[in-house]
Scaffold this motif. Structure first.
Motif, PDB file in Angstrom:
ATOM      1  N   ASN A   1      13.428  10.928  10.893  1.00 36.10           N
ATOM      2  CA  ASN A   1      12.758   9.823  10.205  1.00 36.10           C
ATOM      3  C   ASN A   1      12.114   8.863  11.202  1.00 36.10           C
ATOM      4  O   ASN A   1      11.115   8.205  10.879  1.00 36.10           O
ATOM      5  N   ASP A   2      12.683   8.773  12.413  1.00 40.16           N
ATOM      6  CA  ASP A   2      12.115   7.894  13.441  1.00 40.16           C
ATOM      7  C   ASP A   2      10.740   8.365  13.906  1.00 40.16           C
ATOM      8  O   ASP A   2      10.018   7.610  14.557  1.00 40.16           O
ATOM      9  N   LEU A   3      10.396   9.612  13.601  1.00 42.62           N
ATOM     10  CA  LEU A   3       9.052  10.090  13.934  1.00 42.62           C
ATOM     11  C   LEU A   3       7.987   9.272  13.199  1.00 42.62           C
ATOM     12  O   LEU A   3       6.830   9.220  13.621  1.00 42.62           O
ATOM     13  N   TYR A   4       8.397   8.642  12.105  1.00 42.05           N
ATOM     14  CA  TYR A   4       7.466   7.844  11.301  1.00 42.05           C
ATOM     15  C   TYR A   4       7.798   6.362  11.392  1.00 42.05           C
ATOM     16  O   TYR A   4       7.562   5.596  10.463  1.00 42.05           O
ATOM     17  N   LYS A   5       8.344   5.979  12.552  1.00 42.39           N
ATOM     18  CA  LYS A   5       8.728   4.584  12.740  1.00 42.39           C
ATOM     19  C   LYS A   5       7.522   3.660  12.633  1.00 42.39           C
ATOM     20  O   LYS A   5       7.587   2.583  12.027  1.00 42.39           O
ATOM     21  N   ASN A   6       6.397   4.071  13.239  1.00 39.65           N
ATOM     22  CA  ASN A   6       5.192   3.242  13.173  1.00 39.65           C
ATOM     23  C   ASN A   6       4.718   3.075  11.739  1.00 39.65           C
ATOM     24  O   ASN A   6       4.305   1.991  11.319  1.00 39.65           O
ATOM     25  N   GLU A   7       4.792   4.179  10.967  1.00 40.58           N
ATOM     26  CA  GLU A   7       4.364   4.107   9.575  1.00 40.58           C
ATOM     27  C   GLU A   7       5.311   3.226   8.765  1.00 40.58           C
ATOM     28  O   GLU A   7       4.877   2.473   7.887  1.00 40.58           O
ATOM     29  N   SER A   8       6.625   3.318   9.070  1.00 36.09           N
ATOM     30  CA  SER A   8       7.593   2.484   8.364  1.00 36.09           C
ATOM     31  C   SER A   8       7.368   1.008   8.671  1.00 36.09           C
ATOM     32  O   SER A   8       7.416   0.155   7.775  1.00 36.09           O
ATOM     33  N   ASN A   9       7.114   0.719   9.959  1.00 36.09           N
ATOM     34  CA  ASN A   9       6.849  -0.670  10.341  1.00 36.09           C
ATOM     35  C   ASN A   9       5.560  -1.179   9.696  1.00 36.09           C
ATOM     36  O   ASN A   9       5.492  -2.336   9.272  1.00 36.09           O
ATOM     37  N   LEU A  10       4.546  -0.292   9.643  1.00 35.29           N
ATOM     38  CA  LEU A  10       3.283  -0.692   9.013  1.00 35.29           C
ATOM     39  C   LEU A  10       3.492  -0.970   7.536  1.00 35.29           C
ATOM     40  O   LEU A  10       2.925  -1.927   6.990  1.00 35.29           O
ATOM     41  N   ALA A  11       4.313  -0.126   6.889  1.00 30.51           N
ATOM     42  CA  ALA A  11       4.571  -0.332   5.460  1.00 30.51           C
ATOM     43  C   ALA A  11       5.239  -1.683   5.228  1.00 30.51           C
ATOM     44  O   ALA A  11       4.891  -2.411   4.288  1.00 30.51           O
ATOM     45  N   LYS A  12       6.200  -2.031   6.088  1.00 30.90           N
ATOM     46  CA  LYS A  12       6.868  -3.321   5.949  1.00 30.90           C
ATOM     47  C   LYS A  12       5.898  -4.471   6.220  1.00 30.90           C
ATOM     48  O   LYS A  12       5.877  -5.473   5.502  1.00 30.90           O
ATOM     49  N   LEU A  13       5.095  -4.301   7.290  1.00 37.07           N
ATOM     50  CA  LEU A  13       4.169  -5.364   7.680  1.00 37.07           C
ATOM     51  C   LEU A  13       3.117  -5.611   6.607  1.00 37.07           C
ATOM     52  O   LEU A  13       2.853  -6.761   6.233  1.00 37.07           O
ATOM     53  N   ILE A  14       2.530  -4.533   6.101  1.00 35.19           N
ATOM     54  CA  ILE A  14       1.471  -4.693   5.108  1.00 35.19           C
ATOM     55  C   ILE A  14       2.042  -5.226   3.802  1.00 35.19           C
ATOM     56  O   ILE A  14       1.365  -5.971   3.075  1.00 35.19           O
ATOM     57  N   SER A  15       3.306  -4.897   3.498  1.00 35.37           N
ATOM     58  CA  SER A  15       3.931  -5.429   2.291  1.00 35.37           C
ATOM     59  C   SER A  15       4.141  -6.929   2.406  1.00 35.37           C
ATOM     60  O   SER A  15       3.901  -7.684   1.453  1.00 35.37           O
ATOM     61  N   ILE A  16       4.585  -7.367   3.596  1.00 38.70           N
ATOM     62  CA  ILE A  16       4.787  -8.797   3.818  1.00 38.70           C
ATOM     63  C   ILE A  16       3.462  -9.542   3.745  1.00 38.70           C
ATOM     64  O   ILE A  16       3.330 -10.550   3.041  1.00 38.70           O
ATOM     65  N   PHE A  17       2.460  -9.025   4.484  1.00 37.55           N
ATOM     66  CA  PHE A  17       1.152  -9.665   4.455  1.00 37.55           C
ATOM     67  C   PHE A  17       0.543  -9.596   3.054  1.00 37.55           C
ATOM     68  O   PHE A  17      -0.105 -10.544   2.602  1.00 37.55           O
ATOM     69  N   GLY A  18       0.750  -8.460   2.396  1.00 39.23           N
ATOM     70  CA  GLY A  18       0.216  -8.325   1.047  1.00 39.23           C
ATOM     71  C   GLY A  18       0.802  -9.364   0.108  1.00 39.23           C
ATOM     72  O   GLY A  18       0.091  -9.978  -0.683  1.00 39.23           O
ATOM     73  N   LEU A  19       2.125  -9.566   0.202  1.00 40.39           N
ATOM     74  CA  LEU A  19       2.778 -10.555  -0.644  1.00 40.39           C
ATOM     75  C   LEU A  19       2.254 -11.955  -0.356  1.00 40.39           C
ATOM     76  O   LEU A  19       1.944 -12.724  -1.276  1.00 40.39           O
ATOM     77  N   VAL A  20       2.124 -12.276   0.948  1.00 41.14           N
ATOM     78  CA  VAL A  20       1.623 -13.599   1.334  1.00 41.14           C
ATOM     79  C   VAL A  20       0.203 -13.815   0.828  1.00 41.14           C
ATOM     80  O   VAL A  20      -0.126 -14.855   0.243  1.00 41.14           O
ATOM     81  N   ILE A  21      -0.661 -12.799   1.045  1.00 38.28           N
ATOM     82  CA  ILE A  21      -2.059 -12.938   0.644  1.00 38.28           C
ATOM     83  C   ILE A  21      -2.185 -13.006  -0.877  1.00 38.28           C
ATOM     84  O   ILE A  21      -3.015 -13.760  -1.415  1.00 38.28           O
ATOM     85  N   ILE A  22      -1.370 -12.250  -1.592  1.00 38.59           N
ATOM     86  CA  ILE A  22      -1.426 -12.290  -3.052  1.00 38.59           C
ATOM     87  C   ILE A  22      -0.995 -13.661  -3.567  1.00 38.59           C
ATOM     88  O   ILE A  22      -1.603 -14.218  -4.489  1.00 38.59           O
ATOM     89  N   VAL A  23       0.047 -14.228  -2.941  1.00 33.05           N
ATOM     90  CA  VAL A  23       0.483 -15.577  -3.324  1.00 33.05           C
ATOM     91  C   VAL A  23      -0.635 -16.583  -3.059  1.00 33.05           C
ATOM     92  O   VAL A  23      -0.938 -17.446  -3.901  1.00 33.05           O
ATOM     93  N   ILE A  24      -1.261 -16.461  -1.861  1.00 37.89           N
ATOM     94  CA  ILE A  24      -2.378 -17.355  -1.538  1.00 37.89           C
ATOM     95  C   ILE A  24      -3.513 -17.168  -2.549  1.00 37.89           C
ATOM     96  O   ILE A  24      -4.139 -18.138  -2.996  1.00 37.89           O
ATOM     97  N   ALA A  25      -3.767 -15.909  -2.909  1.00 40.23           N
ATOM     98  CA  ALA A  25      -4.843 -15.628  -3.857  1.00 40.23           C
ATOM     99  C   ALA A  25      -4.575 -16.288  -5.201  1.00 40.23           C
ATOM    100  O   ALA A  25      -5.458 -16.930  -5.778  1.00 40.23           O
TER     101      ALA A  25
END
Length: 404
Positions: A269-293
């Motif tokens: 599963n660690d082979l997709y560590k970058n993808e997992s981190n991206l999923a977490k990051l984009i979810s956080i940013f997505g939530l923030v941006i949606i709230v701002i929106a």
């Protein structure tokens, strides 16, 4: 990877900045720049907020779906309840060590190989049957295929005698045979390890690398024990902490190497560590941006209601119902939402399509994700706008006319 974040920040921060740019004295006095030009700008900002919200929801949802797909994808080999340690110089043979481990009923089997799944790093190019062929080579212990449940399509599996110099064997995958249009290869010799290896069989294709890569021609090859780098142990999964303690105690009894045990499923599963981190990051940013929106939409709707306060008052005086006034206030916002959805869908599709291109194995671009994102933003918008519209529709018309 940063494109959705940049888009979200552009769409979210500027409108939020605009909403909060008014001087307190101006805001309190009710002078909200009611010119037609400013109204058009605010309407454009509302549309941009909707585009941002819908796009971020779609993109973050697909990243989550793809990440879950990779985590649960079947490699064609067992990865659960398998641990491994770096193979050092044991004071007893690998087989004897494994048999002692198996005295514990929670330890089922053992094997070894030069590489771990996901990190097979040997490639051979050879002349074979009048053709130039190449394949990834995975040196393994004879029981490796049985241990991991790799199925044979033709021929036989490895035996203990296949590790003897001059009698070593090799088993290719189906991709090798099909890729180079080879028919009868079982029993023929293939050069390797300064030796002639007998082709014992053809195995079913398995994934031995990241899902970003397609399955390539590969082969399992037997080799002497001292070439092995990793020792795999299959456990039952019951009372795992105690099982690990037993393995550690046995390891330290027969090896001077440090005990460094890892779980195979976690390593894969660690082979997709970058993808997992991206999923977490984009979810956080997505939530923030949606709230701002949504905050931006709410603020801009307040401006629209204020701008039309005199019109609302006159309509109420002339007998307009609360429902009619709410419909009047909501109509323009819903039209802007529809326009935003039409723009956001191809934009989000492009971003998702480009991101998924890096994976050889990926989820389809589901239509329902786009619909779900639109409905979600619609529901939040209707609640937000309707609440503000309801307040505006129930305001005292006398106060509104007098303030004008």
């Amino acid at each position: 990877k940063s494109l959705p974040i940049i888009v979200g920040l552009i769409f979210g921060i500027y409108p939020a900045r605009y909403v909060t740019s008014f001087q307190p004295a101006v805001a309190l006095s009710g002078s909200f720049s009611m010119s037609g030009k400013n109204m058009k700008l605010r309407n454009v900002l509302i549309t941009l907020q909707f585009i941002s919200a819908i796009t971020l929801i779609i993109v973050s949802t697909f990243i989550r779906i793809q990440n879950n797909y990779m985590q649960n994808y079947s490699w064609g080999i067992q990865k659960e309840n398998i641990v491994y340690v770096p193979y050092g110089q044991l004071k007893i043979s690998m087989k004897t060590f494994g048999e002692e481990l198996k005295r514990n009923p929670r330890i089922l089997d053992f094997t070894a190989s030069q590489f771990i799944p996901g990190d097979v790093g040997m490639m051979w190019g050879r002349d074979f049957e009048g053709k130039q062929v190449s394949a990834v080579i995975w040196p393994v212990h004879p029981n490796f295929l049985r241990f991991f449940g790799v199925k044979l399509l033709n021929g036989r599996n490895f035996t203990e005698t296949d590790t003897i110099r001059g009698k070593q064997a090799i088993i290719f995958n189906q991709k090798f045979q099909n890729n180079f249009h080879l028919k009868e290869i079982i029993g023929k010799e293939f050069s390797g390890f300064d030796n002639k290896l007998t082709i014992a069989g053809v195995a079913k294709n398995i994934n031995f690398s990241s899902l970003k890569d397609t399955i390539q021609p590969m082969a399992f090859a037997t080799i002497e024990e001292n070439w092995m780098h990793w020792y795999f142990i299959k456990i039952t999964g019951r009372n795992t902490p105690e099982t690990i303690k037993y393995i550690k105690k046995t390891w330290e009894k027969y090896s001077d190497e440090d005990f460094n045990l890892k779980f195979l499923n976690q390593s894969m599963n660690d082979l997709y560590k970058n993808e997992s981190n991206l999923a977490k990051l984009i979810s956080i940013f997505g939530l923030v941006i949606i709230v701002i929106a949504i905050m931006g939409v709410y603020g801009l709707v307040v401006f629209n209601a204020r701008y039309k306060s005199k019109e609302i008052a006159l309509r109420k005086v002339n007998g307009a119902s609360v429902k009619e006034i709410m419909l009047m206030l909501n109509r323009s916002v819903l039209i802007q939402l529809a326009i935003a959805f039409v723009v956001a869908v191809p934009l989000a599709y492009y971003i998702v399509h480009r991101w998924l291109e890096q994976f050889a194995y990926k989820v389809p671009i589901y239509w329902w994700v786009f619909l779900l994102a639109g409905l979600l933003v619609l529901a939040i918008t209707v609640i937000t706008v309707s609440w503000q519209s309801y307040k505006a529709a129930n305001a005292n018309p006398v106060d509104s006319i007098k303030n004008e």
